[in-house]
Motif scaffolding. Structure first.
Motif, short mmCIF file in Angstrom:
data_model
loop_
_atom_site.label_atom_id
_atom_site.label_comp_id
_atom_site.label_asym_id
_atom_site.label_seq_id
_atom_site.Cartn_x
_atom_site.Cartn_y
_atom_site.Cartn_z
N SER A 137 0.74 -1.07 0.07
CA SER A 137 -0.13 -0.02 -0.02
C SER A 137 1.00 1.20 0.07
O SER A 137 2.12 1.06 0.22
CB SER A 137 -0.79 -0.03 1.18
OG SER A 137 -0.18 0.21 2.27
N ARG A 138 0.41 2.38 -0.17
CA ARG A 138 0.99 3.65 -0.23
C ARG A 138 1.51 4.01 1.40
O ARG A 138 2.64 4.44 1.58
CB ARG A 138 -0.20 4.89 -0.53
CG ARG A 138 0.70 6.03 -0.37
CD ARG A 138 -0.14 7.39 -1.02
NE ARG A 138 -1.23 7.50 0.19
CZ ARG A 138 -2.47 7.66 -0.12
NH1 ARG A 138 -2.88 6.83 -1.17
NH2 ARG A 138 -3.23 7.75 0.79
N HIS A 139 0.70 3.57 2.20
CA HIS A 139 1.02 3.60 3.70
C HIS A 139 2.20 2.70 3.90
O HIS A 139 3.45 3.31 4.46
CB HIS A 139 0.01 3.05 4.45
CG HIS A 139 0.17 3.03 5.92
ND1 HIS A 139 0.52 4.42 7.02
CD2 HIS A 139 0.36 2.00 6.88
CE1 HIS A 139 0.70 3.54 8.01
NE2 HIS A 139 0.61 2.49 8.08
N ASP A 140 2.46 1.69 3.53
CA ASP A 140 3.56 0.77 3.60
C ASP A 140 4.79 1.25 2.82
O ASP A 140 5.98 1.21 3.50
CB ASP A 140 3.47 -0.76 3.31
CG ASP A 140 2.50 -1.75 4.23
OD1 ASP A 140 2.36 -0.93 5.70
OD2 ASP A 140 2.09 -2.48 3.84
N ALA A 141 4.73 1.61 1.82
CA ALA A 141 5.74 2.11 0.91
C ALA A 141 6.39 3.42 1.74
O ALA A 141 7.54 3.54 1.79
CB ALA A 141 5.19 2.84 -0.46
N ARG A 145 10.39 3.13 2.93
CA ARG A 145 11.33 4.20 2.59
C ARG A 145 12.07 4.99 3.83
O ARG A 145 13.37 5.19 3.78
CB ARG A 145 10.69 5.07 1.52
CG ARG A 145 10.26 4.72 0.18
CD ARG A 145 10.03 5.71 -0.92
NE ARG A 145 9.58 4.91 -1.96
CZ ARG A 145 8.11 5.04 -2.44
NH1 ARG A 145 7.31 5.35 -1.65
NH2 ARG A 145 7.66 4.21 -3.59
N ALA A 146 11.17 5.16 4.44
CA ALA A 146 11.41 5.87 5.84
C ALA A 146 12.73 5.21 6.65
O ALA A 146 13.78 5.64 7.23
CB ALA A 146 10.47 6.39 6.62
N VAL A 147 12.38 3.92 6.56
CA VAL A 147 13.28 3.02 7.37
C VAL A 147 14.50 3.01 6.61
O VAL A 147 15.76 3.21 7.15
CB VAL A 147 12.75 1.53 7.48
CG1 VAL A 147 13.91 0.58 8.13
CG2 VAL A 147 11.47 1.61 8.58
N ALA A 153 20.53 3.73 3.74
CA ALA A 153 20.48 2.76 2.53
C ALA A 153 19.62 3.14 1.40
O ALA A 153 18.67 4.09 1.71
CB ALA A 153 20.10 1.60 3.35
N ASP A 154 20.04 2.78 0.28
CA ASP A 154 19.22 2.87 -0.93
C ASP A 154 17.92 2.35 -0.56
O ASP A 154 17.50 1.40 -0.33
CB ASP A 154 20.00 2.01 -1.93
CG ASP A 154 19.13 2.57 -3.36
OD1 ASP A 154 18.39 3.47 -3.52
OD2 ASP A 154 19.59 1.91 -4.37
N ALA A 155 16.84 3.34 -1.07
CA ALA A 155 15.38 3.01 -0.83
C ALA A 155 14.49 2.78 -2.37
O ALA A 155 13.55 2.53 -2.23
CB ALA A 155 14.53 3.79 -0.06
N LEU A 343 3.06 6.64 -5.86
CA LEU A 343 3.25 5.55 -6.80
C LEU A 343 3.95 6.40 -7.93
O LEU A 343 4.75 5.55 -8.66
CB LEU A 343 1.88 5.28 -7.21
CG LEU A 343 1.13 3.76 -6.52
CD1 LEU A 343 -0.25 3.52 -6.88
CD2 LEU A 343 1.95 2.57 -7.05
N ALA A 344 3.57 7.32 -8.23
CA ALA A 344 4.18 7.97 -9.52
C ALA A 344 5.62 8.34 -9.38
O ALA A 344 6.53 8.25 -10.18
CB ALA A 344 3.59 9.42 -9.73
#
Length: 474
Positions: A137-141, A145-147, A153-155, A343-344
């Motif tokens: 989901s957008r929430h998970d993405a 990335r924040a982690v 690290a490369d996200a 997403l974009a």
């Protein structure tokens, strides 16, 4: 006619096999699928695999070291790692040992089978190094990335998709009242015998209170079988001790969740991923609050969903409906979804840079990932374009996990050792058993002994361990 892409899926449980195989189908629609089951406590039985309903062209059971030998010998275009984080990390380090320099190698894809509500940083960092880390989901993405960015690290590998098993016919209400109520149980949530017995008795009580309704207790596995999580207190055994027994309109059922949902008017659970499947189809869905809203239960993930409810409220006729804003953020909004800014943005991020002179990277196929005006959004289009670009590349760099002997000199060797790999990712001596010249009888005998040992372990978890625990409480 173009040659079919070769895809391998390595899974360690029935639910992860389902996720991995269906993800492969979404990412590479025309493919030849080879399935591998990682040998361990949760290796699914033939019955569990049949219930999942996703078949491979070939399926075999392997260890991590044996799988690495297979992908080093066979040429696969894509490898989907449907595993716990530690096993993913082991395979990625093993792959780095196989391809230490830029080379034509498989594209490695991993992700999560459902709701991510615990061990976020640990699980994500163990998955870092894959070419694509799928977010449901957008929430998970955004969280993923924040982690990665938080540790430097490369996200770029994080790619927003959706759960691959979302689908099925939209819900058609059966009048103003729920005729079929499904209680989707979980192997380890809640974990105490008393709490699980309470929930079962409330489900039976709901059936007694509403004799016009059919209450189905949807089980994950039979006694002696294991799933992703350990089940020490199977509902089958608890049902035998319900005072007065289960009423006639309340029964235990197995089967494919999608097929069960076809006839469901109300889905009840503590925090099962089945809730997301149900909400996607607009089926009234209740996330139980009887035991509180707690991180340990996972129902805190559904804050803001509009679905939190107790058995008392359901007994009174409540039919919860999901909040559209929350559903959109979780990637389960019923009907066509629109592309989001996240997403974009993910379409422009390339998880692994191809070597100069290679075919166009995933970004070159971006136009095919963007929906035409008025068209339904394809949640896997961006991921599919990335995979296609990476598969077409002449060479890909060696996998580069965040965890190395420099960043985690104490943690990483232990993870690799559990999978019989040395600190450099190479198999330990004897980790890969030679099979050349081995008789069929010997192979069958070893398989039977292995299954007997696995059965003894499961018996110990479900029978012996609870008794010892109760004796310790005396």
């Amino acid at each position: 006619m173009p040659e079919r892409k070769r895809v391998a899926v390595l899974a360690d449980s029935d639910t992860r096999w389902k996720w991995g195989a269906l993800t492969a189908r979404r990412l590479v629609p025309d493919h030849q699928l080879t399935g591998y089951l990682l040998r361990g406590r949760a290796t699914p039985t033939a019955r569990q695999l049949g219930e999942v309903g996703v078949r491979a062209d070939r399926l075999s059971e392997v260890t991590c070291a044996e799988f690495l030998a297979e992908i080093g010998r066979e040429r696969y275009d894509v490898v989907v790692l449907a595993l716990v984080g530690g096993a993913v990390q082991a395979v990625l380090h093993g792959a780095r040992a196989l391809w230490p320099n830029p080379a034509k190698r498989p594209v490695f894809v991993t992700g999560y089978v459902g709701v991510v509500y615990e061990k976020l940083a640990d699980g994500l960092l163990l998955r870092h190094g894959a070419d694509l880390v799928l977010a449901n989901s957008r929430h998970d993405a955004e969280r993923f990335r924040a982690v990665y960015e938080g540790v430097g690290a490369d996200a770029g590998a994080v790619t927003e998709t959706a759960l691959p098993f979302l689908g099925g016919a939209p819900y058609e209400p059966a009048g103003s009242r729920a005729h079929t109520v499904v209680f989707a149980v979980q192997p380890s949530v809640p974990d105490s015998r008393a709490d699980r017995a309470y929930l079962l008795e409330r489900a039976a009580g709901h059936a007694r209170l509403h004799p016009d309704r059919e209450v189905l207790i949807k089980l994950r596995s039979k006694p002696g079988e294991h799933t992703t999580h350990l089940e020490e207190q199977p509902y089958q055994r608890l049902a035998e001790k319900v005072p007065g027994g289960l009423p006639a309109n309340c029964r235990l059922v197995y089967g494919n969740m999608g097929e069960v949902l076809d006839g469901t008017d109300l889905l009840v659970t503590v925090s099962s991923t089945a809730a997301l499947e149900s909400l996607h189809r607009s089926i009234p869905t209740a996330i139980l609050t009887d035991l509180g809203i707690r991180e340990a239960l996972g129902n805190h993930h559904f804050l803001g969903s509009g679905c939190l409810a107790s058995w008392d409220q359901l007994d009174s006729g409540l039919l919860p409906e999901g909040d559209p804003v929350w559903l959109a953020a979780q990637g389960v909004l019923p009907g066509p979804a629109k592309a989001t800014p996240a997403l974009a943005a993910s379409a422009t991020a390339t998880p692994a840079k191809a070597t100069p002179g290679a075919a166009e990277p995933a970004g070159a196929a971006r136009s095919s990932a963007e929906p035409a005006a008025g068209a339904a959004y394809d949640a896997y289009a961006v991921a599919r374009a990335k995979v296609a670009g990476l598969v077409a590349a002449t060479r890909l760099p060696a996998p580069a996990p965040y965890y190395t002997l420099t960043t985690a000199p104490r943690y990483l060797p232990g993870i690799l050792a559990r999978h019989h790999l040395a600190p450099d990712g190479t198999p330990l001596p004897g980790a890969v058993r030679p099979t050349a010249g081995e008789s069929r009888l010997r192979r069958r005998l070893r398989a039977h002994l292995r299954e007997a040992a696995r059965g003894a372990y499961r018996h110990g978890v479900q029978r012996v361990a609870p008794v010892i625990r109760r004796l310790g409480e005396l």
